[in-house]
Design a protein around this motif. Structure first.
Motif, PDB file in Angstrom:
ATOM      1  N   TRP A  35       0.651  -1.295   0.040  1.00 31.56           N
ATOM      2  CA  TRP A  35      -0.063  -0.045   0.079  1.00 31.56           C
ATOM      3  C   TRP A  35       0.746   1.259  -0.024  1.00 31.56           C
ATOM      4  O   TRP A  35       0.617   2.315  -0.240  1.00 31.56           O
ATOM      5  N   ALA A  36       2.029   1.054   0.502  1.00 30.81           N
ATOM      6  CA  ALA A  36       2.988   2.302   0.456  1.00 30.81           C
ATOM      7  C   ALA A  36       3.785   2.535  -0.645  1.00 30.81           C
ATOM      8  O   ALA A  36       4.445   3.391  -0.923  1.00 30.81           O
ATOM      9  N   GLY A  37       3.617   1.342  -1.737  1.00 29.42           N
ATOM     10  CA  GLY A  37       4.186   1.619  -3.186  1.00 29.42           C
ATOM     11  C   GLY A  37       5.721   1.611  -3.057  1.00 29.42           C
ATOM     12  O   GLY A  37       6.333   1.464  -1.872  1.00 29.42           O
ATOM     13  N   ASP A  38       6.485   1.569  -4.009  1.00 31.64           N
ATOM     14  CA  ASP A  38       7.865   1.389  -4.335  1.00 31.64           C
ATOM     15  C   ASP A  38       8.468   2.807  -3.541  1.00 31.64           C
ATOM     16  O   ASP A  38       9.512   2.455  -3.042  1.00 31.64           O
ATOM     17  N   SER A  39       7.989   3.747  -3.443  1.00 31.26           N
ATOM     18  CA  SER A  39       8.591   4.964  -2.962  1.00 31.26           C
ATOM     19  C   SER A  39       8.387   4.795  -1.257  1.00 31.26           C
ATOM     20  O   SER A  39       8.890   5.738  -0.541  1.00 31.26           O
ATOM     21  N   LYS A  40       7.765   3.652  -0.829  1.00 35.25           N
ATOM     22  CA  LYS A  40       7.545   3.571   0.821  1.00 35.25           C
ATOM     23  C   LYS A  40       6.878   5.008   1.076  1.00 35.25           C
ATOM     24  O   LYS A  40       7.511   5.620   2.047  1.00 35.25           O
ATOM     25  N   ASP A  41       5.637   5.128   0.754  1.00 36.50           N
ATOM     26  CA  ASP A  41       5.117   6.438   1.009  1.00 36.50           C
ATOM     27  C   ASP A  41       4.106   5.969   2.072  1.00 36.50           C
ATOM     28  O   ASP A  41       2.748   5.932   1.947  1.00 36.50           O
ATOM     29  N   PHE A  42       4.588   6.034   3.450  1.00 38.89           N
ATOM     30  CA  PHE A  42       3.605   5.732   4.522  1.00 38.89           C
ATOM     31  C   PHE A  42       2.558   6.455   4.920  1.00 38.89           C
ATOM     32  O   PHE A  42       1.446   6.559   5.268  1.00 38.89           O
ATOM     33  N   ALA A  43       2.933   8.067   4.678  1.00 37.42           N
ATOM     34  CA  ALA A  43       1.907   9.014   4.841  1.00 37.42           C
ATOM     35  C   ALA A  43       0.813   8.667   3.868  1.00 37.42           C
ATOM     36  O   ALA A  43      -0.388   8.924   4.529  1.00 37.42           O
ATOM     37  N   GLY A  44       1.031   8.526   2.721  1.00 41.73           N
ATOM     38  CA  GLY A  44       0.114   8.242   1.525  1.00 41.73           C
ATOM     39  C   GLY A  44      -0.802   7.134   2.033  1.00 41.73           C
ATOM     40  O   GLY A  44      -2.060   6.991   2.002  1.00 41.73           O
TER      41      GLY A  44
END
Ligand code: IMP
Length: 209
Positions: A93-102
Motif C-alpha cells: 500500500w505504500a508503493g515502491d516509494s515507501k510512502d507511508f503517509a500516503g
C-alpha cells in the motif's frame, strides 16, 4: 520436536525498521545476527496469502542461500472495518516509494467514507508472523498480535503505520513511543506490548531457552 538456536542467525529482512527491532529483541539471547542485506541476499517475491506463508518464503530463501538458520518476520496492519486491509499488503500500500503517509491517508479516507468515526468503529490490529528455518529444513513459526484503534497520525518514532496506531489501554501511539516502550517487555516475563515483541516471547520459549 523443538530445537534450540545457537551460533549465527540471518535476519531475513531488507526493512530497516523491522531489522532494528528484530536485532533489539534478539540482543539478550547472545545469538550473532547478520542481515540479509549485509549478506547481499535477494528479496524473494511474497506470493503467499497469509502472514505465515510469506514469513516462511523469506526465511526458507535466506536459510538455503546463506546455509545458516534464518529468521523472517511478515507483518502488517489489519483494519477491522476494511475487512482486514491492508493486511498482508501493508508494505505494498505504500508503493515502491515507501510512502507511508500516503498509505495512512488512504486508510483514513476509507474509514471516513464508511462513516467510521468512533473508536469502536476504528478497531485494528498488527500481526507479526515469525518463521525460523534451519538449512536442513527444520522450521518453527509463531504469530503475535496487538489490538488497538486507528487515529490521526501522531509521532515520528518507529516506522510504517506506527503513528496511526493507538494500542488499547495506552495514551501514546506506537509513533510516539520509544522502541523500548513499543516492545513493552516487562521484567517479570509477563506479556509484551507490540505484536513483534509478543511473537518473540513465544519464539524465545520454543527455541531460545
Ligand atoms: P512485510 O512484512 O515486509 O511484507 O511488510 C510489512 C509492512 O507492514 C511494513 O512495511 C509496515 O508497513 C507494516 N508494519 C509491520 N509491522 C509494523 C510495525 O511494527 N509498525 C508499523 N508498521 C508495521
Amino acid at each position: 520436536m523443538t530445537r534450540k538456536l545457537e551460533g549465527k542467525l540471518v535476519i531475513a529482512t531488507h526493512n530497516a525498521g523491522k531489522l532494528r527491532e528484530m536485532r533489539e529483541l534478539m540482543a539478550p539471547h547472545g545469538v550473532e545476527c547478520v542481515s540479509a542485506g549485509e549478506l547481499g541476499l535477494p528479496e524473494p517475491e511474497e506470493t503467499g496469502d497469509t502472514f505465515i506463508a510469506n514469513a516462511l518464503i523469506k526465511a526458507r530463501a535466506a536459510a538455503s542461500a546463506a546455509r545458516l538458520p534464518a529468521l523472517a518476520d511478515d507483518s502488517g496492519l489489519c483494519v477491522e472495518a476494511l475487512d482486514g486491509a491492508p493486511g498482508i499488503y501493508s508494505a505494498r500500500w505504500a508503493g515502491d516509494s515507501k510512502d507511508f503517509a500516503g498509505a495512512m491517508a488512504r486508510i483514513e479516507a476509507e474509514l471516513q467514507a464508511l462513516g467510521a468515526t468512533t473508536p469502536e468503529q476504528r478497531g485494528a490490529h498488527f500481526i507479526s508472523a515469525l518463521a525460523l528455518v534451519w538449512p536442513d529444513g527444520h522450521e518453527t513459526v509463531v504469530e503475535g498480535r496487538v489490538d488497538g484503534v486507528i487515529v490521526l497520525p501522531r509521532g515520528e518514532k518507529g516506522f510504517g503505520y506506527d503513528p496511526q496506531f493507538l494500542p488499547d489501554g495506552h495514551a501514546l501511539t506506537f509513533g510516539e513511543m520509544t522502541s523500548e516502550e513499543k516492545h513493552g517487555l516487562p521484567a517479570d516475563g509477563s506479556r509484551a506490548l507490540s505484536h513483534r515483541a509478543r511473537a518473540f516471547q513465544d519464539l524465545e520459549r520454543l527455541v531460545l531457552r
